[in-house]
Design an enzyme around this catalytic site. Structure first.
Site, PDB file in Angstrom:
ATOM      1  N   LYS A  40       0.898  -1.173   0.000  1.00 58.32           N
ATOM      2  CA  LYS A  40       0.000   0.000   0.000  1.00 58.32           C
ATOM      3  C   LYS A  40       0.928   1.212   0.000  1.00 58.32           C
ATOM      4  O   LYS A  40       1.419   1.644   1.046  1.00 58.32           O
ATOM      5  CB  LYS A  40      -0.873  -0.034   1.258  1.00 58.32           C
ATOM      6  CG  LYS A  40      -2.230   0.620   1.125  1.00 58.32           C
ATOM      7  CD  LYS A  40      -2.212   2.040   0.663  1.00 58.32           C
ATOM      8  CE  LYS A  40      -1.950   3.025   1.777  1.00 58.32           C
ATOM      9  NZ  LYS A  40      -1.734   4.411   1.273  1.00 58.32           N
ATOM     10  N   CYS A  96      13.472  11.273   7.052  1.00 58.67           N
ATOM     11  CA  CYS A  96      13.278  10.858   8.443  1.00 58.67           C
ATOM     12  C   CYS A  96      14.547  10.982   9.274  1.00 58.67           C
ATOM     13  O   CYS A  96      14.501  11.270  10.459  1.00 58.67           O
ATOM     14  CB  CYS A  96      12.799   9.408   8.455  1.00 58.67           C
ATOM     15  SG  CYS A  96      13.845   8.329   7.463  1.00 58.67           S
ATOM     16  N   GLU A 129       9.112  16.621  14.689  1.00 62.06           N
ATOM     17  CA  GLU A 129       9.614  16.468  13.327  1.00 62.06           C
ATOM     18  C   GLU A 129       8.914  17.468  12.409  1.00 62.06           C
ATOM     19  O   GLU A 129       7.692  17.463  12.307  1.00 62.06           O
ATOM     20  CB  GLU A 129       9.330  15.038  12.875  1.00 62.06           C
ATOM     21  CG  GLU A 129       9.975  14.672  11.579  1.00 62.06           C
ATOM     22  CD  GLU A 129       9.630  13.241  11.176  1.00 62.06           C
ATOM     23  OE1 GLU A 129       8.441  12.866  11.236  1.00 62.06           O
ATOM     24  OE2 GLU A 129      10.559  12.512  10.795  1.00 62.06           O
ATOM     25  N   GLU A 170       9.285   1.767  10.947  1.00 63.47           N
ATOM     26  CA  GLU A 170      10.313   2.765  10.624  1.00 63.47           C
ATOM     27  C   GLU A 170       9.639   4.124  10.694  1.00 63.47           C
ATOM     28  O   GLU A 170       8.881   4.496   9.790  1.00 63.47           O
ATOM     29  CB  GLU A 170      10.857   2.527   9.201  1.00 63.47           C
ATOM     30  CG  GLU A 170      11.521   1.188   9.008  1.00 63.47           C
ATOM     31  CD  GLU A 170      12.860   1.092   9.705  1.00 63.47           C
ATOM     32  OE1 GLU A 170      13.402   2.127  10.127  1.00 63.47           O
ATOM     33  OE2 GLU A 170      13.363  -0.028   9.840  1.00 63.47           O
TER      34      GLU A 170
HETATM   35  P1  NAD Z   1       1.833   8.579   7.273  1.00 60.86           P
HETATM   36  O1  NAD Z   1       1.887   7.823   8.535  1.00 60.86           O
HETATM   37  O2  NAD Z   1       0.844   9.669   7.148  1.00 60.86           O
HETATM   38  O3  NAD Z   1       1.560   7.615   6.043  1.00 60.86           O
HETATM   39  C1  NAD Z   1       2.391   6.516   5.755  1.00 60.86           C
HETATM   40  C2  NAD Z   1       1.574   5.471   5.030  1.00 60.86           C
HETATM   41  O4  NAD Z   1       0.569   4.997   5.925  1.00 60.86           O
HETATM   42  C3  NAD Z   1       0.847   5.994   3.794  1.00 60.86           C
HETATM   43  O5  NAD Z   1       0.882   4.996   2.787  1.00 60.86           O
HETATM   44  C4  NAD Z   1      -0.574   6.163   4.305  1.00 60.86           C
HETATM   45  O6  NAD Z   1      -1.556   6.070   3.315  1.00 60.86           O
HETATM   46  C5  NAD Z   1      -0.679   5.009   5.261  1.00 60.86           C
HETATM   47  N1  NAD Z   1      -1.753   5.122   6.250  1.00 60.86           N
HETATM   48  C6  NAD Z   1      -2.315   6.246   6.748  1.00 60.86           C
HETATM   49  N2  NAD Z   1      -3.306   5.905   7.626  1.00 60.86           N
HETATM   50  C7  NAD Z   1      -3.334   4.562   7.679  1.00 60.86           C
HETATM   51  C8  NAD Z   1      -4.124   3.624   8.396  1.00 60.86           C
HETATM   52  N3  NAD Z   1      -5.081   3.984   9.238  1.00 60.86           N
HETATM   53  N4  NAD Z   1      -3.868   2.299   8.189  1.00 60.86           N
HETATM   54  C9  NAD Z   1      -2.901   1.903   7.349  1.00 60.86           C
HETATM   55  N5  NAD Z   1      -2.146   2.747   6.637  1.00 60.86           N
HETATM   56  C10 NAD Z   1      -2.354   4.067   6.809  1.00 60.86           C
HETATM   57  O7  NAD Z   1       3.311   9.108   7.030  1.00 60.86           O
HETATM   58  P2  NAD Z   1       3.822  10.013   5.830  1.00 60.86           P
HETATM   59  O8  NAD Z   1       3.404  11.406   6.115  1.00 60.86           O
HETATM   60  O9  NAD Z   1       3.465   9.396   4.515  1.00 60.86           O
HETATM   61  O10 NAD Z   1       5.391   9.837   5.969  1.00 60.86           O
HETATM   62  C11 NAD Z   1       6.185  10.703   6.689  1.00 60.86           C
HETATM   63  C12 NAD Z   1       6.647  10.001   7.945  1.00 60.86           C
HETATM   64  O11 NAD Z   1       7.400   8.833   7.576  1.00 60.86           O
HETATM   65  C13 NAD Z   1       7.602  10.863   8.719  1.00 60.86           C
HETATM   66  O12 NAD Z   1       7.308  10.772  10.094  1.00 60.86           O
HETATM   67  C14 NAD Z   1       8.956  10.232   8.420  1.00 60.86           C
HETATM   68  O13 NAD Z   1       9.935  10.479   9.379  1.00 60.86           O
HETATM   69  C15 NAD Z   1       8.613   8.802   8.302  1.00 60.86           C
HETATM   70  N6  NAD Z   1       9.645   8.080   7.563  1.00 60.86           N
HETATM   71  C16 NAD Z   1      10.457   7.203   8.251  1.00 60.86           C
HETATM   72  C17 NAD Z   1      11.464   6.520   7.591  1.00 60.86           C
HETATM   73  C18 NAD Z   1      12.367   5.553   8.326  1.00 60.86           C
HETATM   74  O14 NAD Z   1      13.045   4.771   7.679  1.00 60.86           O
HETATM   75  N7  NAD Z   1      12.392   5.560   9.635  1.00 60.86           N
HETATM   76  C19 NAD Z   1      11.641   6.711   6.224  1.00 60.86           C
HETATM   77  C20 NAD Z   1      10.809   7.599   5.556  1.00 60.86           C
HETATM   78  C21 NAD Z   1       9.799   8.267   6.245  1.00 60.86           C
END
Ligand code: NAD
Length: 495
Positions: free
Chosen positions: A182, A290, A391, A256
């Site tokens: 997804k 991140c 963040e 992550e």
């Molecule tokens: P997000 O949590 O909003 O979304 C991530 C994914 O989760 C998307 O595909 C989204 O559609 C999905 N999602 C949202 N609600 C959901 C639910 N209820 N059930 C299942 N899936 C759901 O995060 P984002 O804004 O897309 O990404 C940014 C975040 O990701 C930042 O906090 C960043 O630090 C983190 N990040 C971490 C790493 C790492 O390796 N640690 C790498 C990249 C990004």
């Protein structure tokens, strides 16, 4: 659609389920926009629970044969995927840039080569999924590492191909699992194009993609009884929900999550190199990283000089059209992210931080609808303020003064996160002490950012758990079975 969008993307994409591109059950779509100019790039399916169920069922059927394929067959498929990606670096880089707004120099030098290299790394691992043998007078005791089954990957919008294809699909397939992805609803076009190109390599159902909002498909995906693992990259609030869903069938997770990493500059450091690291940390991928070092702690003896040089280099960064190689800073990936960064810019001022450069939204001539933000330094920041603890995920760095090694270590570790970190010093003993004392998953010494295949990516504390991109990732995609084979000698009893 612009000419570039027409060149790289279809007007509409389906879900990829059981080897076919299919419309979603709801018939609804989501419009994906180019963050540089607000123009439509394409439409994707707004998936729902029925689509999620269909994808998991296809993956469960495929697992029956895929899990028994020869490891070298899986290795060959992953290697060929890496080759195809590498053969079209410029094309895939442009797709990521159009979709996400990341400068083409970032997507060409990082996203695509790193995804290909990590896939190639995992192509070398299927034969390394091994157990142990112990020999006893009356038996052999073996351990087997077996695939889990259907693994779900849920990925964010900032590193679309790298997170989905390299970090999640790579180890899942290498270990013999099938996979349901997804991807983020805002940026998934390069991923969809990649699977269009690679569909011929994969038996139907081995990889399935359901697009759409997480709130509409996430729960159905993760709670389906055929799913055996979920690997998530994204924000903490979503992680909490996914951990709740995962508790339904008690399935393992890797998480992550975000970061607010400390980048510590000592008074004996090479200041120019440290400034370059701080600039890189602020602008690479528009600060939507991140593991970015967004809290830069600078020793008081060099503080003013560092801040001045940092300002000088950062204010000279080329901001503009991300499809141009000279551009170092593109637009934020989405309106939601742009608004969030702007709100932190306002907060910084109200929390008493000194704006050294930037501090507001930017307008780029010819791209007036682009979601640009000025690269920003907040100096004299207190570590307990929100801009130092939360963040921001934009081109914004907080600079904080320090004077004592233990004091700065305490401040660096006073964060709910623990993902990345940096130390700049010419004293090896000091570097070692800092690296070992920082509560964080990665520490770079005398550089910031360097991703090599096989290097673990993962967090301490609320940055998550599990490690991606490395040999140990295979442990997260396998389960250990003990097999004891009786021999001819009389049983020895319990011991
Ligand atoms: P997000 O949590 O909003 O979304 C991530 C994914 O989760 C998307 O595909 C989204 O559609 C999905 N999602 C949202 N609600 C959901 C639910 N209820 N059930 C299942 N899936 C759901 O995060 P984002 O804004 O897309 O990404 C940014 C975040 O990701 C930042 O906090 C960043 O630090 C983190 N990040 C971490 C790493 C790492 O390796 N640690 C790498 C990249 C990004």
């Amino acid at each position: 659609m612009t000419e570039l969008a027409r060149k790289y993307f279809q007007p509409e994409y389906g879900h990829f389920i059981d080897g076919e591109w299919v419309k979603g059950a709801s018939g609804e779509t989501i419009e994906l926009l180019n963050p540089s100019n607000g123009e439509r790039l394409s439409l994707i399916q707004a998936g729902n629970a029925a689509d999620a169920t269909r994808a998991v069922e296809a993956a469960a059927r495929a697992f029956k044969t895929w899990s028994r394929t020869h490891p070298m067959q899986r290795a060959g498929i992953l290697r060929e995927m890496a080759r195809r990606l590498q053969a079209r670096v410029a094309d895939y880089a442009m797709m990521e840039t159009l979709d996400n707004g990341k400068p083409i120099r970032d997507s060409q030098n990082f996203d695509i080569p790193a995804t290909a290299a990590t896939l190639a790394f995992f192509a070398d691992t299927p034969l390394m999924v091994r157990g142990h043998t112990s020999v006893f007078p009356d038996s052999l005791s073996l351990t087997l590492r077996e695939p889990l089954g259907v693994c779900v990957g849920i990925t964010p919008w900032n590193i679309p191909l790298y997170a989905a294809v390299a970090l999640k699909m790579g180890p899942a397939l290498a270990a013999g699992n099938t996979f349901v992805l997804k991807p983020a609803e805002t940026t998934c076009l390069a991923v969809l194009e990649f699977f269009k190109e690679c569909a011929d390599l994969l038996p139907p159902g081995v990889v399935n993609i359901v697009t759409g909002y997480g709130s509409a498909v996430g729960e159905a995906l993760v709670t389906h009884p055929a799913v055996r693992k979920v690997a998530f990259t994204g924000s903490k609030p979503t992680a909490r929900k996914i951990m709740q869903y995962a508790s339904t069938n008690i399935i393992p997770q890797t998480m992550e999550l975000g970061g607010k990493s400390a980048n510590i500059v000592c008074e004996d450091a090479d200041i120019d190199a440290a400034v370059e690291g701080a600039v890189m940390s602020t602008v690479f991928n528009k600060g939507e990283v991140c593991i970015a070092g967004t809290r830069t702690f600078v020793h008081k003896k060099i503080y003013d000089e560092f801040v001045e040089r940092f300002k000088c280099v950062l204010s000279g960064v080329v901001q503009g059209d991300p499809t141009q190689m000279a551009t170092q800073l593109g637009p934020q990936a989405s309106r939601i992210q742009y608004d969030k960064v702007c709100s932190y810019l306002a907060l910084g001022a109200s929390e008493g931080a000194r704006v050294v450069t930037g501090g507001k939204a930017a307008t780029v001539a010819g791209l007036e609808k682009g979601l640009f933000i000025e690269p920003t330094i907040f100096a004299d920041v207190r570590n307990d303020t929100r801009i130092a603890q939360e963040e921001i995920f934009g081109p914004v760095t907080c600079v904080l003064p320090w004077s004592d090694d233990q004091e700065v270590l305490d401040m660096a570790n006073a964060s709910p996160y623990g993902l990345g970190g940096g130390v700049w010093t010419n004293n090896l003993e000091r570097a070692q002490n800092f690296a070992r004392s920082m509560d964080t998953g990665t520490v770079w010494v005398n550089r910031y950012y360097n991703f090599v295949p096989g290097q673990p990516l993962g967090g301490f504390k609320q940055s998550g758990f599990g490690r991606e991109g490395c040999y140990e990732s295979l442990d997260h995609y396998t389960q250990l079975k003990a097999v004891v084979i009786a021999g001819r000698a009389a049983p020895m009893g319990l011991y």
